[in-house]
Scaffold this motif. Structure first.
Motif, mmCIF file in Angstrom:
data_model
loop_
_atom_site.group_PDB
_atom_site.id
_atom_site.type_symbol
_atom_site.label_atom_id
_atom_site.label_comp_id
_atom_site.label_asym_id
_atom_site.label_seq_id
_atom_site.Cartn_x
_atom_site.Cartn_y
_atom_site.Cartn_z
ATOM 1 N N MET A 98 0.827 -1.209 0.000
ATOM 2 C CA MET A 98 0.000 0.000 0.000
ATOM 3 C C MET A 98 0.866 1.266 0.000
ATOM 4 S SD MET A 98 -3.218 -0.825 -0.090
ATOM 5 C CE MET A 98 -2.651 -1.981 -1.295
ATOM 6 N N ALA A 99 1.949 1.262 0.781
ATOM 7 C CA ALA A 99 2.852 2.415 0.805
ATOM 8 C C ALA A 99 3.518 2.595 -0.557
ATOM 9 C CB ALA A 99 3.900 2.238 1.896
ATOM 10 N N GLY A 100 3.906 1.495 -1.175
ATOM 11 C CA GLY A 100 4.506 1.579 -2.509
ATOM 12 C C GLY A 100 3.533 2.112 -3.540
ATOM 13 N N LEU A 101 2.283 1.683 -3.448
ATOM 14 C CA LEU A 101 1.276 2.167 -4.389
ATOM 15 C C LEU A 101 0.995 3.649 -4.206
ATOM 16 C CD1 LEU A 101 -1.292 -0.761 -4.460
ATOM 17 C CD2 LEU A 101 0.282 -0.077 -6.260
ATOM 18 N N ILE A 102 0.982 4.115 -2.970
ATOM 19 C CA ILE A 102 0.756 5.540 -2.719
ATOM 20 C C ILE A 102 1.883 6.362 -3.324
ATOM 21 C CG2 ILE A 102 0.704 7.293 -0.895
ATOM 22 C CD1 ILE A 102 -0.913 5.264 0.768
ATOM 23 N N ILE A 103 3.120 5.905 -3.145
ATOM 24 C CA ILE A 103 4.268 6.619 -3.706
ATOM 25 C C ILE A 103 4.200 6.645 -5.231
ATOM 26 C CG2 ILE A 103 6.786 6.487 -3.999
ATOM 27 C CD1 ILE A 103 6.865 5.473 -1.075
ATOM 28 N N VAL A 104 3.753 5.559 -5.829
ATOM 29 C CA VAL A 104 3.684 5.478 -7.290
ATOM 30 C C VAL A 104 2.503 6.277 -7.837
ATOM 31 C CG1 VAL A 104 3.222 3.849 -9.169
ATOM 32 C CG2 VAL A 104 4.915 3.302 -7.463
ATOM 33 N N TYR A 105 1.377 6.288 -7.128
ATOM 34 C CA TYR A 105 0.172 6.904 -7.663
ATOM 35 C C TYR A 105 0.076 8.412 -7.448
ATOM 36 C CZ TYR A 105 -1.959 2.451 -8.892
ATOM 37 O OH TYR A 105 -2.248 1.255 -9.475
ATOM 38 N N LEU A 106 0.743 8.980 -6.474
ATOM 39 C CA LEU A 106 0.625 10.423 -6.247
ATOM 40 C C LEU A 106 1.084 11.258 -7.443
ATOM 41 C CD1 LEU A 106 1.420 10.897 -2.468
ATOM 42 C CD2 LEU A 106 -0.760 11.132 -3.637
ATOM 43 N N PRO A 107 2.239 10.956 -8.069
ATOM 44 C CA PRO A 107 2.591 11.726 -9.277
ATOM 45 C C PRO A 107 1.607 11.511 -10.426
ATOM 46 C CG PRO A 107 4.508 10.574 -8.433
ATOM 47 C CD PRO A 107 3.334 10.079 -7.655
ATOM 48 N N LEU A 108 1.032 10.323 -10.521
ATOM 49 C CA LEU A 108 0.050 10.057 -11.574
ATOM 50 C C LEU A 108 -1.197 10.910 -11.372
ATOM 51 C CD1 LEU A 108 -0.813 8.346 -14.034
ATOM 52 C CD2 LEU A 108 -1.796 6.740 -12.411
ATOM 53 N N VAL A 109 -1.635 11.047 -10.148
ATOM 54 C CA VAL A 109 -2.810 11.880 -9.864
ATOM 55 C C VAL A 109 -2.515 13.339 -10.195
ATOM 56 C CG1 VAL A 109 -4.287 12.725 -8.001
ATOM 57 C CG2 VAL A 109 -3.764 10.305 -8.164
ATOM 58 N N ALA A 110 -1.301 13.805 -9.880
ATOM 59 C CA ALA A 110 -0.926 15.180 -10.220
ATOM 60 C C ALA A 110 -0.888 15.372 -11.738
ATOM 61 C CB ALA A 110 0.422 15.521 -9.600
ATOM 62 N N LEU A 111 -0.397 14.372 -12.467
ATOM 63 C CA LEU A 111 -0.370 14.456 -13.924
ATOM 64 C C LEU A 111 -1.783 14.522 -14.493
ATOM 65 C CD1 LEU A 111 1.158 14.231 -16.678
ATOM 66 C CD2 LEU A 111 0.861 11.761 -16.458
ATOM 67 N N ILE A 112 -2.669 13.690 -14.005
ATOM 68 C CA ILE A 112 -4.054 13.692 -14.493
ATOM 69 C C ILE A 112 -4.734 15.017 -14.159
ATOM 70 C CG2 ILE A 112 -6.310 12.583 -14.221
ATOM 71 C CD1 ILE A 112 -4.268 11.021 -15.914
ATOM 72 N N ALA A 113 -4.473 15.541 -12.969
ATOM 73 C CA ALA A 113 -5.056 16.839 -12.600
ATOM 74 C C ALA A 113 -4.539 17.946 -13.521
ATOM 75 C CB ALA A 113 -4.735 17.162 -11.146
ATOM 76 N N ALA A 114 -3.261 17.905 -13.863
ATOM 77 C CA ALA A 114 -2.696 18.908 -14.760
ATOM 78 C C ALA A 114 -3.289 18.785 -16.161
ATOM 79 C CB ALA A 114 -1.182 18.767 -14.808
ATOM 80 N N ILE A 115 -3.481 17.551 -16.633
ATOM 81 C CA ILE A 115 -4.093 17.346 -17.950
ATOM 82 C C ILE A 115 -5.521 17.878 -17.961
ATOM 83 C CG2 ILE A 115 -4.947 15.551 -19.520
ATOM 84 C CD1 ILE A 115 -2.419 13.940 -18.784
ATOM 85 N N LEU A 116 -6.258 17.620 -16.902
ATOM 86 C CA LEU A 116 -7.642 18.103 -16.835
ATOM 87 C C LEU A 116 -7.705 19.627 -16.759
ATOM 88 C CD1 LEU A 116 -9.217 15.453 -14.451
ATOM 89 C CD2 LEU A 116 -9.628 15.719 -16.904
ATOM 90 N N LEU A 117 -6.777 20.235 -16.025
ATOM 91 C CA LEU A 117 -6.752 21.696 -15.971
ATOM 92 C C LEU A 117 -6.362 22.294 -17.314
ATOM 93 C CD1 LEU A 117 -5.277 22.686 -12.508
ATOM 94 C CD2 LEU A 117 -7.509 23.210 -13.433
ATOM 95 N N LEU A 118 -5.437 21.661 -18.012
ATOM 96 C CA LEU A 118 -5.056 22.125 -19.345
ATOM 97 C C LEU A 118 -6.245 22.035 -20.298
ATOM 98 C CD1 LEU A 118 -2.808 23.045 -21.300
ATOM 99 C CD2 LEU A 118 -2.377 20.638 -21.743
#
Length: 183
Positions: free
Chosen positions: A104-124
């Protein structure tokens, strides 16, 4: 392989795809309204002439979209776990063993940048649209483009040590499969 590794690999194949669907659907609600909706209402001009600088405005909107997207994803996962504990949904026995705290800790570390990328794509997407309706129309193709690399773990011959490690969403999906399988 031990049953927990098999169950983890099976869960890891579709985990990123599900997370992306939840983050895209939850984040789109906020992101499309935050720039495209404000353009239509005329409140974006008021915000731009306020004392806040543009990088601060964009950073706060990016954080808001990320938090809402994560909240929707967490709510969906929590409801699935609740339904499985109430025996409404029957999950394989070894899935709970594959969901250990280290994974779970590994998944959180891996998924946080992905969520930021998706948020940036949606804002763009929202910022480039002239209206809220145009942003909604452009959301479906953007969603498919974001979901396409997330199917990489479903192909058994692809590994994290291939060229796919350079593809932004596919590398996260392959990493999640590796983390869940215990590699």
């Amino acid at each position: 392989a031990p049953p927990t590794m098999v169950a983890g690999a099976a869960l890891g194949r579709g985990l990123t795809l599900l997370l992306l669907v939840f983050v895209l659907s939850g984040g789109a609600i906020v992101a499309l309204d935050t720039l495209a909706g404000e353009k239509e209402r005329g409140s974006l001009e008021t915000l731009l002439v306020s004392g806040a600088r543009r990088p601060e405005i964009i950073a706060s909107k990016l954080i808001a979209v990320s938090v809402i997207g994560l909240a929707v994803a967490v709510a969906q996962v929590a409801s699935a776990l609740l339904f499985s504990s109430l025996k409404v949904i029957v999950l394989p026995v070894n899935i709970s063993a594959a969901l250990n705290p280290v994974a779970m800790a590994g998944l959180i570390i891996v998924y946080l940048p992905l969520v930021a990328l998706i948020a940036a794509i949606l804002l763009l997407l929202s910022g480039r649209a002239r209206s809220y309706k145009e942003a909604q129309l452009n959301f479906i193709p953007v969603m498919f483009v974001c979901l396409a690399p997330a199917v990489a773990p479903l192909l058994p011959s692809l590994s994290l040590r291939s060229i796919m490690a350079l593809v932004p969403i596919a590398n996260t999906a392959l990493s999640a499969r590796e983390i869940m399988s215990g590699n």
